[in-house]
Design a protein around this motif. Structure first.
Motif, PDB file in Angstrom:
ATOM      1  N   TYR A 119      57.683-111.544 -37.664  1.00  0.00           N
ATOM      2  CA  TYR A 119      56.474-112.611 -37.565  1.00  0.00           C
ATOM      3  C   TYR A 119      56.170-112.474 -36.141  1.00  0.00           C
ATOM      4  O   TYR A 119      56.972-112.691 -35.273  1.00  0.00           O
ATOM      5  CB  TYR A 119      56.677-113.845 -38.070  1.00  0.00           C
ATOM      6  CG  TYR A 119      57.067-114.230 -39.310  1.00  0.00           C
ATOM      7  CD1 TYR A 119      55.966-114.804 -40.201  1.00  0.00           C
ATOM      8  CD2 TYR A 119      58.272-113.900 -40.085  1.00  0.00           C
ATOM      9  CE1 TYR A 119      56.216-114.881 -41.609  1.00  0.00           C
ATOM     10  CE2 TYR A 119      58.420-114.017 -41.335  1.00  0.00           C
ATOM     11  CZ  TYR A 119      57.482-114.579 -42.161  1.00  0.00           C
ATOM     12  OH  TYR A 119      57.769-114.849 -43.338  1.00  0.00           O
ATOM     13  N   THR A 120      54.882-112.369 -35.817  1.00  0.00           N
ATOM     14  CA  THR A 120      54.337-112.421 -34.397  1.00  0.00           C
ATOM     15  C   THR A 120      53.071-113.396 -34.338  1.00  0.00           C
ATOM     16  O   THR A 120      52.463-113.511 -35.488  1.00  0.00           O
ATOM     17  CB  THR A 120      53.521-110.936 -34.166  1.00  0.00           C
ATOM     18  OG1 THR A 120      54.699-109.983 -34.317  1.00  0.00           O
ATOM     19  CG2 THR A 120      53.322-110.989 -32.782  1.00  0.00           C
ATOM     20  N   ARG A 121      53.119-114.287 -33.445  1.00  0.00           N
ATOM     21  CA  ARG A 121      52.060-115.042 -33.232  1.00  0.00           C
ATOM     22  C   ARG A 121      51.420-115.023 -32.148  1.00  0.00           C
ATOM     23  O   ARG A 121      51.779-114.881 -31.023  1.00  0.00           O
ATOM     24  CB  ARG A 121      52.847-116.607 -33.452  1.00  0.00           C
ATOM     25  CG  ARG A 121      52.207-117.765 -33.196  1.00  0.00           C
ATOM     26  CD  ARG A 121      52.862-119.043 -33.574  1.00  0.00           C
ATOM     27  NE  ARG A 121      53.904-119.025 -32.659  1.00  0.00           N
ATOM     28  CZ  ARG A 121      54.843-120.118 -32.756  1.00  0.00           C
ATOM     29  NH1 ARG A 121      54.804-121.091 -33.868  1.00  0.00           N
ATOM     30  NH2 ARG A 121      56.117-120.289 -31.926  1.00  0.00           N
ATOM     31  N   THR A 137      46.786-116.583 -34.448  1.00  0.00           N
ATOM     32  CA  THR A 137      46.980-115.487 -35.481  1.00  0.00           C
ATOM     33  C   THR A 137      48.454-115.333 -35.697  1.00  0.00           C
ATOM     34  O   THR A 137      49.033-114.841 -34.636  1.00  0.00           O
ATOM     35  CB  THR A 137      46.342-114.461 -35.064  1.00  0.00           C
ATOM     36  OG1 THR A 137      44.779-114.553 -34.797  1.00  0.00           O
ATOM     37  CG2 THR A 137      46.316-113.093 -36.264  1.00  0.00           C
ATOM     38  N   THR A 139      50.942-112.748 -37.827  1.00  0.00           N
ATOM     39  CA  THR A 139      50.994-111.417 -38.291  1.00  0.00           C
ATOM     40  C   THR A 139      52.571-111.444 -39.114  1.00  0.00           C
ATOM     41  O   THR A 139      53.630-111.756 -38.267  1.00  0.00           O
ATOM     42  CB  THR A 139      50.916-110.253 -37.478  1.00  0.00           C
ATOM     43  OG1 THR A 139      49.664-110.410 -37.145  1.00  0.00           O
ATOM     44  CG2 THR A 139      51.062-109.060 -38.393  1.00  0.00           C
ATOM     45  N   ASN A 143      52.078-106.930 -44.043  1.00  0.00           N
ATOM     46  CA  ASN A 143      50.652-106.881 -43.377  1.00  0.00           C
ATOM     47  C   ASN A 143      49.975-108.000 -43.823  1.00  0.00           C
ATOM     48  O   ASN A 143      48.807-107.874 -43.918  1.00  0.00           O
ATOM     49  CB  ASN A 143      50.051-105.663 -43.790  1.00  0.00           C
ATOM     50  CG  ASN A 143      50.571-104.376 -43.286  1.00  0.00           C
ATOM     51  OD1 ASN A 143      51.059-104.339 -42.011  1.00  0.00           O
ATOM     52  ND2 ASN A 143      50.732-103.394 -43.760  1.00  0.00           N
ATOM     53  N   THR A 145      48.419-111.338 -42.696  1.00  0.00           N
ATOM     54  CA  THR A 145      47.638-112.112 -41.283  1.00  0.00           C
ATOM     55  C   THR A 145      47.177-113.186 -41.677  1.00  0.00           C
ATOM     56  O   THR A 145      46.265-113.472 -42.736  1.00  0.00           O
ATOM     57  CB  THR A 145      46.801-110.903 -40.744  1.00  0.00           C
ATOM     58  OG1 THR A 145      47.273-109.665 -40.441  1.00  0.00           O
ATOM     59  CG2 THR A 145      46.352-111.700 -39.321  1.00  0.00           C
ATOM     60  N   THR A 147      44.990-116.821 -39.831  1.00  0.00           N
ATOM     61  CA  THR A 147      44.575-117.257 -38.713  1.00  0.00           C
ATOM     62  C   THR A 147      43.891-118.647 -38.888  1.00  0.00           C
ATOM     63  O   THR A 147      43.500-119.105 -39.672  1.00  0.00           O
ATOM     64  CB  THR A 147      43.048-116.305 -38.240  1.00  0.00           C
ATOM     65  OG1 THR A 147      43.505-115.014 -38.185  1.00  0.00           O
ATOM     66  CG2 THR A 147      42.708-116.623 -36.975  1.00  0.00           C
TER      67      THR A 147
END
Length: 155
Positions: A119-121, A137, A139, A143, A145, A147
């Motif tokens: 998880y990327t924020r 956002t 991710t 895949n 995503t 927002t």
């Protein structure tokens, strides 16, 4: 000797199915089974998606809430009065540039973190017309995503 036609008819009726009926039955059952198995395979493949989406939503909402709870600008006093760039007594000019102390909204511009594996924020803050648009956002795996965005006003 005379034969009774009702006795003969009882033994002449057909028992079972013909080869054509059997083949048609097998084709129909095969089509139905393949459609059913395709549905099960699709649901088994996507059964973790709701969990991933909920976690991504929680991560985005938590970061957005954290940012919106901060002061509008570093030059805005605690309580927000007088707001920076206002005509009030003692009002200062808004800074609107990020710094490293993360104590106001614009400090989070281009801040990125990885709260969980996969998880990327990412956060962006855009200032215009005395409003700051905060966009978070997330991710996630597969895949996905998500927002979330909100405006922070200078008050």
């Amino acid at each position: 000797m005379r034969t009774n036609s009702s006795v003969v008819d009882r033994y002449n009726f057909q028992r079972g199915v013909s080869l054509i009926e059997l083949v048609i039955f097998l084709v129909v059952v095969s089509i139905a089974t393949s459609a059913l198995l395709a549905t099960y395979a699709n649901s088994a493949k996507n059964n973790a998606d709701p969990i991933i989406k909920v976690r991504a939503l929680e991560l985005a909402q938590a970061r957005l809430d954290e940012i919106l709870a901060l002061k509008y600008d570093a030059n805005t006093p605690t309580g927000g009065i007088p707001a920076c760039n206002s005509t009030g007594t003692g009002a200062m000019t808004c800074n609107n540039s990020p710094d490293s102390d993360l104590n106001d909204v614009d400090d989070f511009h281009n801040v990125s973190d990885t709260p969980y594996t996969g998880y990327t924020r990412d956060v962006t803050v855009v200032t215009s017309n005395n409003l700051k648009l905060v966009t978070v956002t997330v991710t996630a795996p597969k895949n996905i995503t998500l927002t979330l965005a909100a405006y922070r006003a200078n008050f």
